[in-house]
Design a protein around this motif. Sequence first.
Motif, short mmCIF file in Angstrom:
data_model
loop_
_atom_site.label_atom_id
_atom_site.label_comp_id
_atom_site.label_asym_id
_atom_site.label_seq_id
_atom_site.Cartn_x
_atom_site.Cartn_y
_atom_site.Cartn_z
N PRO A 228 -30.00 -27.60 26.44
CA PRO A 228 -29.71 -27.35 27.67
C PRO A 228 -31.64 -27.32 28.17
O PRO A 228 -32.13 -27.38 29.47
CB PRO A 228 -29.25 -26.56 27.78
CG PRO A 228 -29.26 -25.34 27.26
CD PRO A 228 -29.36 -26.63 25.93
N ALA A 229 -32.58 -27.13 27.65
CA ALA A 229 -33.73 -26.55 28.02
C ALA A 229 -34.86 -28.31 28.17
O ALA A 229 -35.30 -27.72 28.69
CB ALA A 229 -34.43 -25.54 26.96
N ILE A 230 -34.26 -29.13 27.50
CA ILE A 230 -34.33 -30.30 27.48
C ILE A 230 -35.09 -31.23 29.26
O ILE A 230 -36.31 -31.49 29.37
CB ILE A 230 -33.95 -31.52 26.71
CG1 ILE A 230 -34.14 -30.97 25.38
CG2 ILE A 230 -34.46 -33.13 27.10
CD1 ILE A 230 -33.25 -32.34 24.42
N PRO A 231 -34.04 -30.56 29.83
CA PRO A 231 -34.08 -31.74 31.47
C PRO A 231 -35.28 -30.21 31.98
O PRO A 231 -36.52 -31.29 33.04
CB PRO A 231 -33.20 -31.17 31.87
CG PRO A 231 -32.31 -31.39 31.11
CD PRO A 231 -32.66 -30.67 29.79
N LEU A 232 -35.55 -29.18 31.66
CA LEU A 232 -36.51 -28.31 32.13
C LEU A 232 -38.09 -28.81 31.72
O LEU A 232 -38.98 -28.74 32.16
CB LEU A 232 -36.33 -26.32 31.61
CG LEU A 232 -34.84 -26.37 31.76
CD1 LEU A 232 -34.53 -24.79 32.19
CD2 LEU A 232 -34.55 -26.37 34.11
N TYR A 233 -38.06 -29.14 30.62
CA TYR A 233 -38.97 -29.28 29.54
C TYR A 233 -39.68 -31.09 30.60
O TYR A 233 -40.79 -30.67 30.10
CB TYR A 233 -38.82 -29.12 28.25
CG TYR A 233 -40.47 -30.33 27.53
CD1 TYR A 233 -41.36 -29.14 26.70
CD2 TYR A 233 -39.92 -31.33 27.44
CE1 TYR A 233 -42.35 -30.14 26.82
CE2 TYR A 233 -41.06 -32.25 26.83
CZ TYR A 233 -42.20 -31.94 26.58
OH TYR A 233 -42.87 -32.20 25.48
N LEU A 234 -38.89 -32.04 30.44
CA LEU A 234 -39.18 -33.17 31.32
C LEU A 234 -39.74 -32.73 32.53
O LEU A 234 -40.61 -33.63 33.12
CB LEU A 234 -37.83 -33.87 31.05
CG LEU A 234 -37.77 -34.40 29.72
CD1 LEU A 234 -36.62 -35.24 30.22
CD2 LEU A 234 -38.84 -35.16 28.77
N ALA A 235 -38.80 -31.67 33.18
CA ALA A 235 -39.06 -31.47 34.83
C ALA A 235 -40.64 -31.33 34.64
O ALA A 235 -41.48 -31.21 35.54
CB ALA A 235 -38.24 -30.56 35.07
N ARG A 236 -40.47 -29.54 33.74
CA ARG A 236 -42.63 -28.94 33.53
C ARG A 236 -43.56 -29.75 33.44
O ARG A 236 -44.31 -29.80 33.47
CB ARG A 236 -42.02 -28.10 33.15
CG ARG A 236 -43.06 -26.76 33.01
CD ARG A 236 -42.05 -25.29 32.52
NE ARG A 236 -42.98 -25.27 31.05
CZ ARG A 236 -41.24 -25.26 30.61
NH1 ARG A 236 -40.55 -24.98 31.22
NH2 ARG A 236 -40.71 -25.97 29.22
N GLU A 237 -43.19 -30.66 32.01
CA GLU A 237 -44.29 -31.33 31.04
C GLU A 237 -44.49 -32.38 31.61
O GLU A 237 -45.25 -32.82 31.71
CB GLU A 237 -44.39 -30.63 29.35
CG GLU A 237 -44.31 -29.68 29.40
CD GLU A 237 -44.93 -28.51 29.80
OE1 GLU A 237 -46.21 -28.92 29.96
OE2 GLU A 237 -44.45 -26.78 29.82
N HIS A 238 -43.97 -32.82 32.35
CA HIS A 238 -43.62 -34.39 32.64
C HIS A 238 -43.66 -35.03 33.49
O HIS A 238 -43.08 -35.88 34.03
CB HIS A 238 -42.57 -35.34 31.04
CG HIS A 238 -43.68 -35.23 30.02
ND1 HIS A 238 -44.12 -35.93 29.86
CD2 HIS A 238 -42.69 -33.93 28.50
CE1 HIS A 238 -44.52 -35.54 28.27
NE2 HIS A 238 -43.50 -34.45 28.24
N GLY A 239 -42.99 -33.74 35.17
CA GLY A 239 -43.05 -34.43 35.88
C GLY A 239 -41.37 -35.02 36.60
O GLY A 239 -41.67 -35.53 37.42
N TYR A 240 -40.72 -35.26 35.67
CA TYR A 240 -39.19 -35.29 36.34
C TYR A 240 -38.18 -35.04 37.46
O TYR A 240 -38.56 -34.09 37.21
CB TYR A 240 -38.18 -35.41 34.70
CG TYR A 240 -38.50 -37.48 33.75
CD1 TYR A 240 -37.30 -38.04 33.57
CD2 TYR A 240 -39.69 -36.83 32.99
CE1 TYR A 240 -37.72 -38.64 33.26
CE2 TYR A 240 -39.52 -38.04 31.90
CZ TYR A 240 -39.21 -38.98 32.40
OH TYR A 240 -39.01 -40.14 31.50
N THR A 241 -38.40 -35.71 38.20
CA THR A 241 -37.09 -35.26 38.93
C THR A 241 -35.72 -35.53 38.40
O THR A 241 -35.63 -36.30 38.09
CB THR A 241 -37.68 -36.23 40.61
OG1 THR A 241 -36.77 -37.50 39.94
CG2 THR A 241 -39.03 -36.20 41.37
N THR A 242 -35.12 -34.66 39.43
CA THR A 242 -33.57 -34.51 39.25
C THR A 242 -33.03 -35.75 39.00
O THR A 242 -32.37 -36.50 38.58
CB THR A 242 -33.00 -33.95 40.54
OG1 THR A 242 -33.60 -34.01 42.22
CG2 THR A 242 -33.28 -32.33 40.60
#
Length: 379
Positions: A228-242
């Motif tokens: 479940p931390a993968i979406p958080l990582y992608l948002a925080r480190e790579h700028g992915y939006t929801t």
Amino acid sequence: MSDDIRRVFVLNVGSSSIKYRVVDLETGEALAEGLVERIGVRGSGVPDHHAAIVQVLDELRDVPIDAVGHRVVHGGTRFVQSTVIDDDVEREIGALADLAPLHNPPALAGIRAARAALPDLPHVAVFDTAFHATISPAARDYAIDAEVAARTRIRRFGFHGTSHRYVSRTAAELLGRAGDPELKLVVLHLGNGASATAVQGGRSVDTSMGMTPLEGLVMGTRSGDIDPAIPLYLAREHGYTTAQLDELLNKRSGLLGLAGRSDMRELVSAADAGDMQAAHALDVYVHRLRHYIGAYAAVLGGIDALVFTAGVGENADDIRRRAVAGLGFLGLAIDPARNAVRSREPRIISPDGAATAVLVVPTEEELEIARETRAAATR
């Protein structure tokens, strides 16, 4: 009243399509069926769901209809069984739109259109989530802050319930154990969407899909279980939006993400031809299947039968073979000749005398919706 409900008009409504069938409950046969597509698309001639329902009913003008059954994906916590639709039920289905934004709103549009066109017939909502209302709190609840979970309705709901109910009942009948409260089944609904359910005595005990249909098995375009931390990582480190995360996990993951294609027949052919990406995708897919088979055997305290259904489960003999390979310690084995048979009939594909049966049971969701419609309308 049950004698008066024989022919049920089953509606499965999407955002731009309506799939329908009129089921004769005495014979199980389809008196009529069809599909209306491109609803609301400019130039289609079908501007909205009401117009689509009117079009369908015009085609069915010579077909008798006694009741209408509506497939509704999400019933939330209120609807734990199929329910006769009134204005209050309509409002509640609409209020659940945030839990199933792609599915409940078009289903509601279809309900409103059909009730307006057929006001004198009973209309019943048959919920995909209802079969899983029997799972225990231990299986249902996620280990997050309880107040947050309660306020935001975060919990496991499960999906494909109509298919799992039909298939588990049919499997019990095939095994000569209909109504046996001790019968323990693991049912694998394997289509583009896929789910596993542990069933004891015809009741769902645990299921792989969760608050949404994203959790669980590897699917055609959905990831299934991930950290479940993968979406958080992608948002925080790579700028992915929801929105980007939603598209990634629901539409660009699973078999498509691993191998660039989601059709199981193409993947198996590619793997057999030496495509390493396809072979790896199948390895990941089968590994997750075996993970859930073993987990649910543990949840149930044993397993009497493993049941395959839906497009992949019914037709991909190689996937069935690979899923069972190495699970002899659970009493599971497959007879190669039986496994190779293509049929629309429920069948046993394990060897004679096997400790644990392996079954293929073609799903009949429209028939199950029709049955549920009659049961709800006559309660």
